[in-house]
Write a protein that holds these residues in place. Structure first.
Motif, mmCIF file in Angstrom:
data_model
loop_
_atom_site.group_PDB
_atom_site.id
_atom_site.type_symbol
_atom_site.label_atom_id
_atom_site.label_comp_id
_atom_site.label_asym_id
_atom_site.label_seq_id
_atom_site.Cartn_x
_atom_site.Cartn_y
_atom_site.Cartn_z
ATOM 1 N N PRO A 102 0.792 -1.232 0.000
ATOM 2 C CA PRO A 102 0.000 0.000 0.000
ATOM 3 C C PRO A 102 0.820 1.275 0.000
ATOM 4 C CG PRO A 102 -0.078 -1.053 2.154
ATOM 5 C CD PRO A 102 0.598 -2.015 1.236
ATOM 6 N N MET A 103 1.998 1.276 0.638
ATOM 7 C CA MET A 103 2.792 2.499 0.726
ATOM 8 C C MET A 103 3.765 2.654 -0.436
ATOM 9 S SD MET A 103 1.672 4.179 3.200
ATOM 10 C CE MET A 103 2.927 5.450 3.141
ATOM 11 N N ALA A 104 4.202 1.549 -1.010
ATOM 12 C CA ALA A 104 5.235 1.599 -2.048
ATOM 13 C C ALA A 104 4.780 2.395 -3.266
ATOM 14 C CB ALA A 104 5.638 0.189 -2.464
ATOM 15 N N ALA A 105 3.480 2.323 -3.608
ATOM 16 C CA ALA A 105 2.987 3.056 -4.778
ATOM 17 C C ALA A 105 3.141 4.558 -4.581
ATOM 18 C CB ALA A 105 1.533 2.702 -5.050
ATOM 19 N N HIS A 106 2.918 5.042 -3.359
ATOM 20 C CA HIS A 106 3.085 6.471 -3.098
ATOM 21 C C HIS A 106 4.558 6.871 -3.180
ATOM 22 C CE1 HIS A 106 -1.119 7.074 -2.079
ATOM 23 N NE2 HIS A 106 -1.069 5.947 -1.393
ATOM 24 N N ASN A 107 5.448 5.995 -2.692
ATOM 25 C CA ASN A 107 6.878 6.246 -2.863
ATOM 26 C C ASN A 107 7.233 6.280 -4.340
ATOM 27 O OD1 ASN A 107 7.171 6.202 -0.079
ATOM 28 N ND2 ASN A 107 7.847 4.073 -0.012
ATOM 29 N N GLY A 108 6.617 5.378 -5.111
ATOM 30 C CA GLY A 108 6.887 5.328 -6.542
ATOM 31 C C GLY A 108 6.419 6.574 -7.270
ATOM 32 N N ILE A 109 5.243 7.089 -6.888
ATOM 33 C CA ILE A 109 4.753 8.328 -7.493
ATOM 34 C C ILE A 109 5.725 9.466 -7.219
ATOM 35 C CG2 ILE A 109 3.014 10.154 -7.190
ATOM 36 C CD1 ILE A 109 2.065 8.079 -9.107
ATOM 37 N N THR A 110 6.261 9.516 -6.005
ATOM 38 C CA THR A 110 7.242 10.552 -5.680
ATOM 39 C C THR A 110 8.476 10.427 -6.569
ATOM 40 O OG1 THR A 110 6.494 10.667 -3.384
ATOM 41 C CG2 THR A 110 8.703 11.514 -3.857
ATOM 42 N N ALA A 111 8.940 9.193 -6.778
ATOM 43 C CA ALA A 111 10.096 8.972 -7.653
ATOM 44 C C ALA A 111 9.778 9.402 -9.084
ATOM 45 C CB ALA A 111 10.511 7.503 -7.623
ATOM 46 N N LEU A 112 8.582 9.097 -9.557
ATOM 47 C CA LEU A 112 8.185 9.501 -10.906
ATOM 48 C C LEU A 112 8.075 11.020 -11.014
ATOM 49 C CD1 LEU A 112 5.450 6.833 -11.755
ATOM 50 C CD2 LEU A 112 7.768 6.972 -12.676
ATOM 51 N N GLU A 113 7.607 11.659 -9.972
ATOM 52 C CA GLU A 113 7.539 13.129 -9.970
ATOM 53 C C GLU A 113 8.925 13.730 -10.088
ATOM 54 O OE1 GLU A 113 5.410 13.735 -6.335
ATOM 55 O OE2 GLU A 113 3.477 13.963 -7.355
ATOM 56 N N HIS A 114 9.888 13.148 -9.381
ATOM 57 C CA HIS A 114 11.264 13.643 -9.476
ATOM 58 C C HIS A 114 11.807 13.458 -10.890
ATOM 59 C CE1 HIS A 114 11.906 13.006 -4.858
ATOM 60 N NE2 HIS A 114 11.187 14.072 -5.134
ATOM 61 N N THR A 115 11.496 12.311 -11.503
ATOM 62 C CA THR A 115 11.945 12.053 -12.870
ATOM 63 C C THR A 115 11.323 13.053 -13.837
ATOM 64 O OG1 THR A 115 12.216 9.687 -12.405
ATOM 65 C CG2 THR A 115 12.025 10.335 -14.712
ATOM 66 N N ALA A 116 10.018 13.279 -13.706
ATOM 67 C CA ALA A 116 9.334 14.232 -14.583
ATOM 68 C C ALA A 116 9.906 15.629 -14.424
ATOM 69 C CB ALA A 116 7.832 14.232 -14.284
ATOM 70 N N ALA A 117 10.192 16.023 -13.183
ATOM 71 C CA ALA A 117 10.759 17.351 -12.939
ATOM 72 C C ALA A 117 12.136 17.478 -13.565
ATOM 73 C CB ALA A 117 10.832 17.620 -11.437
ATOM 74 N N ALA A 118 12.948 16.430 -13.453
ATOM 75 C CA ALA A 118 14.290 16.460 -14.037
ATOM 76 C C ALA A 118 14.228 16.564 -15.557
ATOM 77 C CB ALA A 118 15.070 15.217 -13.630
ATOM 78 N N LEU A 119 13.175 15.994 -16.153
ATOM 79 C CA LEU A 119 12.988 16.047 -17.601
ATOM 80 C C LEU A 119 12.220 17.294 -18.036
ATOM 81 C CD1 LEU A 119 12.173 12.287 -18.212
ATOM 82 C CD2 LEU A 119 14.243 13.488 -18.917
ATOM 83 N N ARG A 120 11.881 18.156 -17.068
ATOM 84 C CA ARG A 120 11.206 19.442 -17.308
ATOM 85 C C ARG A 120 9.795 19.283 -17.854
ATOM 86 N NH1 ARG A 120 16.133 23.425 -19.347
ATOM 87 N NH2 ARG A 120 17.743 22.511 -18.031
ATOM 88 N N ALA A 121 9.177 18.157 -17.577
ATOM 89 C CA ALA A 121 7.793 17.929 -17.977
ATOM 90 C C ALA A 121 6.853 18.555 -16.949
ATOM 91 C CB ALA A 121 7.523 16.433 -18.101
#
Length: 200
Positions: free
Chosen positions: A132-151
């Motif tokens: 249940p918690m890992a998906a929220h951690n994963g969304i945070t990781a994806l947000e960091h990736t999107a930010a780094a790619l300037r999306a």
């Protein structure tokens, strides 16, 4: 490669998934979001990095040196031509899978003459995990990736404890998850239309 936004009637949305599981819940979720975008009028396409047989990304290695250079070039062109993208990643041990991350690392090879990486491109995020918690951690990781790619993140869906939302055939039946994925597809189409209006 073309960086221009497509016409209103030709919105292109690309889904990027990465799972080696032949019955991947991550890919099922991605397909549902893409189906919603298609119903909203977009032309959609899904790529699963598991089907692309990409090599390991090597920093500063020129595209031409990779044995799969043509396949990588085609992938990068699809990313550039898309008006919006959905990142859909399986989550293992609290973060995104290595397969998915390796596929995204190849975006380092995108040309930068007009835009850097995915500058300003609307992105939808989907993270799928067994816990249940890992998906929220994963969304945070994806947000960091999107930010780094300037999306620009237009929406996100975290699907945790995924086995609890499936029926006996492995299909997602949880009403909230289905609604969230439907909304995500619609949000991306709406975001692209908003950008097109501003550019008109």
């Amino acid at each position: 490669m073309n960086n221009s936004i497509n016409s209103v009637n030709q919105i292109k949305i690309l889904g990027l998934g990465g799972s080696l599981n032949s019955s991947s819940n991550t890919i099922k979720a991605l397909d549902l979001a893409l189906a919603s975008a298609s119903e909203a009028g977009a032309k959609v396409e899904r790529l699963n990095f598991a089907d692309m047989d990409l090599p390991f990304f090597v920093p500063r290695r020129p595209l031409e040196v990779y044995t799969q250079a043509e396949a990588i070039r085609e992938y990068l062109e699809k990313v550039q031509q898309a008006d919006a993208i959905i990142f859909s990643a399986p989550i293992y041990h609290g973060t995104i899978s290595g397969l998915w991350k390796n596929g995204i690392d190849f975006l380092e090879l995108l040309p930068r003459e007009a835009k850097v990486y995915l500058d300003g491109k609307p992105i939808g995020l989907i993270a799928v995990s067994g816990g249940p918690m890992a998906a929220h951690n994963g969304i945070t990781a994806l947000e960091h990736t999107a930010a780094a790619l300037r999306a620009t993140v237009a929406g996100r869906v975290a699907i945790g404890a995924v086995r609890r939302i499936l029926d006996g055939n492995g299909l997602i039946i949880d009403a909230k998850v289905l609604a969230d994925l439907e909304i995500l597809g619609q949000q991306l189409v709406a975001s692209v239309k908003g950008l097109q209006t501003l550019a008109a």
